[in-house]
Design a protein around this motif. Structure first.
Motif, PDB file in Angstrom:
ATOM      1  N   PRO A 127       0.822  -1.263  -0.025  1.00  0.00           N
ATOM      2  CA  PRO A 127      -0.006  -0.032   0.081  1.00  0.00           C
ATOM      3  C   PRO A 127       0.997   1.391   0.269  1.00  0.00           C
ATOM      4  N   LEU A 128       0.677   2.363  -0.810  1.00  0.00           N
ATOM      5  CA  LEU A 128       1.413   3.332  -1.072  1.00  0.00           C
ATOM      6  C   LEU A 128       1.461   4.224   0.143  1.00  0.00           C
ATOM      7  N   ASP A 129       0.403   4.088   0.954  1.00  0.00           N
ATOM      8  CA  ASP A 129       0.637   4.832   2.428  1.00  0.00           C
ATOM      9  C   ASP A 129       1.634   4.189   3.393  1.00  0.00           C
ATOM     10  N   ARG A 130       2.226   3.149   3.096  1.00  0.00           N
ATOM     11  CA  ARG A 130       3.166   2.511   4.000  1.00  0.00           C
ATOM     12  C   ARG A 130       4.384   2.341   3.226  1.00  0.00           C
ATOM     13  N   VAL A 131       4.793   3.272   2.240  1.00  0.00           N
ATOM     14  CA  VAL A 131       6.045   3.116   1.623  1.00  0.00           C
ATOM     15  C   VAL A 131       6.435   4.788   1.844  1.00  0.00           C
ATOM     16  N   ALA A 132       7.955   5.015   2.292  1.00  0.00           N
ATOM     17  CA  ALA A 132       8.274   6.331   2.498  1.00  0.00           C
ATOM     18  C   ALA A 132       9.508   6.374   1.704  1.00  0.00           C
ATOM     19  N   LEU A 133       9.787   7.620   0.882  1.00  0.00           N
ATOM     20  CA  LEU A 133      10.972   7.689   0.222  1.00  0.00           C
ATOM     21  C   LEU A 133      12.021   8.743   0.638  1.00  0.00           C
ATOM     22  N   VAL A 134      13.057   8.516   1.154  1.00  0.00           N
ATOM     23  CA  VAL A 134      13.805   9.449   1.550  1.00  0.00           C
ATOM     24  C   VAL A 134      15.012   9.855   0.585  1.00  0.00           C
ATOM     25  N   SER A 135      15.202  10.928   0.426  1.00  0.00           N
ATOM     26  CA  SER A 135      16.532  11.285  -0.394  1.00  0.00           C
ATOM     27  C   SER A 135      17.339  12.339   0.152  1.00  0.00           C
ATOM     28  N   GLY A 136      18.735  12.487  -0.457  1.00  0.00           N
ATOM     29  CA  GLY A 136      19.351  13.608   0.024  1.00  0.00           C
ATOM     30  C   GLY A 136      19.695  14.546  -1.218  1.00  0.00           C
ATOM     31  N   ILE A 137      20.810  15.250  -1.164  1.00  0.00           N
ATOM     32  CA  ILE A 137      20.820  16.158  -2.131  1.00  0.00           C
ATOM     33  C   ILE A 137      21.449  15.740  -3.638  1.00  0.00           C
ATOM     34  N   GLY A 138      21.352  16.478  -4.365  1.00  0.00           N
ATOM     35  CA  GLY A 138      21.690  16.116  -5.833  1.00  0.00           C
ATOM     36  C   GLY A 138      20.624  15.875  -6.765  1.00  0.00           C
ATOM     37  N   CYS A 139      21.205  15.716  -8.034  1.00  0.00           N
ATOM     38  CA  CYS A 139      20.201  15.207  -8.908  1.00  0.00           C
ATOM     39  C   CYS A 139      19.273  14.231  -8.604  1.00  0.00           C
ATOM     40  N   THR A 140      19.855  12.952  -8.109  1.00  0.00           N
ATOM     41  CA  THR A 140      19.060  11.879  -7.813  1.00  0.00           C
ATOM     42  C   THR A 140      18.202  12.090  -6.630  1.00  0.00           C
ATOM     43  N   SER A 198       7.652  11.580   1.191  1.00  0.00           N
ATOM     44  CA  SER A 198       8.780  11.700   1.013  1.00  0.00           C
ATOM     45  C   SER A 198       9.713  12.770   1.570  1.00  0.00           C
ATOM     46  N   PHE A 199      10.954  12.686   1.820  1.00  0.00           N
ATOM     47  CA  PHE A 199      11.727  13.791   2.375  1.00  0.00           C
ATOM     48  C   PHE A 199      12.864  13.920   1.670  1.00  0.00           C
ATOM     49  N   HIS A 200      13.096  15.168   1.365  1.00  0.00           N
ATOM     50  CA  HIS A 200      14.273  15.708   0.534  1.00  0.00           C
ATOM     51  C   HIS A 200      15.470  16.099   1.910  1.00  0.00           C
ATOM     52  N   THR A 201      16.209  15.477   2.405  1.00  0.00           N
ATOM     53  CA  THR A 201      16.784  15.648   3.389  1.00  0.00           C
ATOM     54  C   THR A 201      18.379  16.484   2.969  1.00  0.00           C
ATOM     55  N   THR A 202      18.982  16.947   4.215  1.00  0.00           N
ATOM     56  CA  THR A 202      20.227  17.551   3.886  1.00  0.00           C
ATOM     57  C   THR A 202      21.359  16.772   3.175  1.00  0.00           C
ATOM     58  N   HIS A 203      22.247  17.374   2.625  1.00  0.00           N
ATOM     59  CA  HIS A 203      23.339  16.616   2.147  1.00  0.00           C
ATOM     60  C   HIS A 203      23.911  15.385   2.686  1.00  0.00           C
ATOM     61  N   GLY A 204      23.889  14.248   2.266  1.00  0.00           N
ATOM     62  CA  GLY A 204      24.389  13.136   2.928  1.00  0.00           C
ATOM     63  C   GLY A 204      23.496  12.452   4.137  1.00  0.00           C
ATOM     64  N   ARG A 205      22.361  12.961   4.521  1.00  0.00           N
ATOM     65  CA  ARG A 205      21.696  12.615   5.704  1.00  0.00           C
ATOM     66  C   ARG A 205      20.440  11.825   5.280  1.00  0.00           C
ATOM     67  N   ALA A 206      20.324  11.385   4.215  1.00  0.00           N
ATOM     68  CA  ALA A 206      19.265  10.482   3.993  1.00  0.00           C
ATOM     69  C   ALA A 206      19.060   9.391   4.652  1.00  0.00           C
ATOM     70  N   ILE A 207      20.261   8.526   5.020  1.00  0.00           N
ATOM     71  CA  ILE A 207      20.238   7.343   5.499  1.00  0.00           C
ATOM     72  C   ILE A 207      19.996   7.629   7.311  1.00  0.00           C
ATOM     73  N   PRO A 208      20.654   8.584   7.886  1.00  0.00           N
ATOM     74  CA  PRO A 208      20.340   8.734   9.397  1.00  0.00           C
ATOM     75  C   PRO A 208      18.833   9.056   9.495  1.00  0.00           C
ATOM     76  N   PHE A 209      18.300  10.045   8.491  1.00  0.00           N
ATOM     77  CA  PHE A 209      16.807  10.448   8.626  1.00  0.00           C
ATOM     78  C   PHE A 209      15.952   9.222   8.369  1.00  0.00           C
ATOM     79  N   ALA A 210      16.381   8.095   7.386  1.00  0.00           N
ATOM     80  CA  ALA A 210      15.670   7.099   7.146  1.00  0.00           C
ATOM     81  C   ALA A 210      15.701   6.191   8.226  1.00  0.00           C
TER      82      ALA A 210
END
Lengths: 102, 284
Positions: free
Chosen positions: B46-59, B70-82
């Motif tokens: 179910p899409l409400d049970r999926v979260a997507l986290v990314s850092g900075i950059g094109c990707t 989804s959350f666009h975190t600060t640079h390099g911090r996608a994994i700690p946030f996730a």
């Protein structure tokens, strides 16, 4: 040749939908279409790119590989069943106008 | 795919009002997002049970284009946030979608420690061999000899072999594909979505504007043809042998698929043992 079946033996026909104004002309769909049914259009879209154009409608297998490759979500293929009982499939344009686009 | 439909299968996952996206013509990131959409569809999550986290950059921009939490975190911090997200909401499937510069350079430490602890994250790393958004500087993945804005005479620092880094740090699922291998990517992503633990998928993608142009390698299509001709599928290959040279042969495949208790499981087991009935556990 398409890997699925010969056009005569198929139980469906492929149909491809092109959202021309989203296209950035990378050419992935044209290059990697297994039955090679696409070509670059001579016309421009509103951003100045040449979107793909279906040149061999009968050849499309609806495999949706173009849809998987497209980085701009501008093209996709579907399979329309050819069963006698099935209602006559609408044209691409009618389907496109019916919805799915915002 | 049976009934005729006017809806692009990716459409329910996209924030269509934000299209066209910022990625250059010939960039492979959009292709990987397409594969992700197919994988998500196949996984039946179910899409409400999926979260997507990314850092900075094109990707990192992927977070802004998907219709998920989804959350666009600060640079390099996608994994700690996730990691925090996963610990606080264990029922969520948390996907980290970012680039090589974000995950492996500035976020490198978070990456190895998340793999070591086996946090239940699905890490998708789009590797374009360069820092794309900031102007084509050398990244820890730039192959030896490749030119970049900060290496006009060619890169001389040994790049990371990402599958090896992930496996030796403790990842339970490791795969590498190129943007050409769309069906394989979709399959690998669907497998990772079903798997518990730290899953890592590296996807090599063309950066026609900075990497390809600066190295005179043609456009995105030219690179996709190169991937097609020079990729060798070796599932189960030793990750030690997966170094990438400048325009060398590319070994792709699924290399690691093992089981190991996740951070959540080891943490709960340890606290339960130490605190017995006093351990209440975390309730969201």
């Amino acid at each position: 040749m398409p890997p699925t079946a010969t056009p005569a033996a198929r139980k469906f026909r492929g149909e491809v939908f092109i959202h021309a104004d989203r296209c950035k002309g990378c050419g992935f769909c044209i290059e990697f279409c297994p039955p090679q049914v696409l070509a670059a259009a001579e016309t421009y879209n509103r951003h100045g790119y040449h979107p793909p154009r279906l040149v061999n409608e009968a050849g499309c297998t609806g495999c949706d590989l173009c849809g998987l490759y497209c980085p701009d979500f501008a093209i996709y293929g579907v399979r329309v069943p050819l069963a006698a009982a099935a209602p006559k499939p609408e044209t691409s344009r009618e389907l496109a106008e019916a919805g799915g686009r915002r | 795919m049976s009934a005729p439909t006017a809806m692009n299968p990716v459409e329910p996952l996209l924030r269509s009002e934000r299209m066209p996206h910022i990625w250059c013509p010939g960039c492979g990131i959009g292709t990987t997002v397409n594969c992700f959409a197919r994988a998500l569809e196949r996984s039946k999550l179910p899409l409400d049970r999926v979260a997507l986290v990314s850092g900075i950059g094109c990707t990192g921009r992927v977070a802004g284009y998907v219709h998920l939490d989804s959350f666009h975190t600060t640079h390099g911090r996608a994994i700690p946030f996730a990691t925090g997200l996963k610990l606080a909401r264990p029922e969520m499937t948390v996907v980290v979608y970012s680039g090589d510069g974000d995950l492996i350079a500035i976020g490198g430490n978070h990456f190895i420690h998340a793999a070591r602890r086996n946090v239940d994250l699905k890490v998708i790393c789009v590797n374009n061999f360069i820092y794309g958004m900031t102007g084509g500087q050398v990244a820890p993945t730039t192959p030896l000899g490749a030119t970049a804005t900060t290496a006009p005479y060619g890169a001389f620092e040994r790049p990371f072999n990402l599958p090896f880094l992930a496996e030796s740090s403790g990842a339970v699922y490791v795969a590498r594909w190129t943007a050409y291998h769309v069906q394989h990517i979709a399959h690998a992503m669907a497998e990772a979505l079903q798997k518990k633990g730290f899953c890592f998928i590296e996807i090599l993608a063309p950066c026609p504007t900075l990497y390809q142009r600066r190295n005179r390698l043609g456009d995105g299509l030219e690179t996709m043809r190169y991937y097609k001709q020079h990729s060798v599928i070796r599932n189960g290959a030793s990750t030690r042998d997966l170094d990438l040279g400048f325009q060398s042969e590319i070994t792709v495949g699924k290399f690691v698929d093992i089981e190991r208790p996740t951070l959540q499981q080891t943490m709960e087991a340890a606290y339960r043992q130490a605190l017995q009935q006093r351990y209440a556990g975390w309730r969201a």
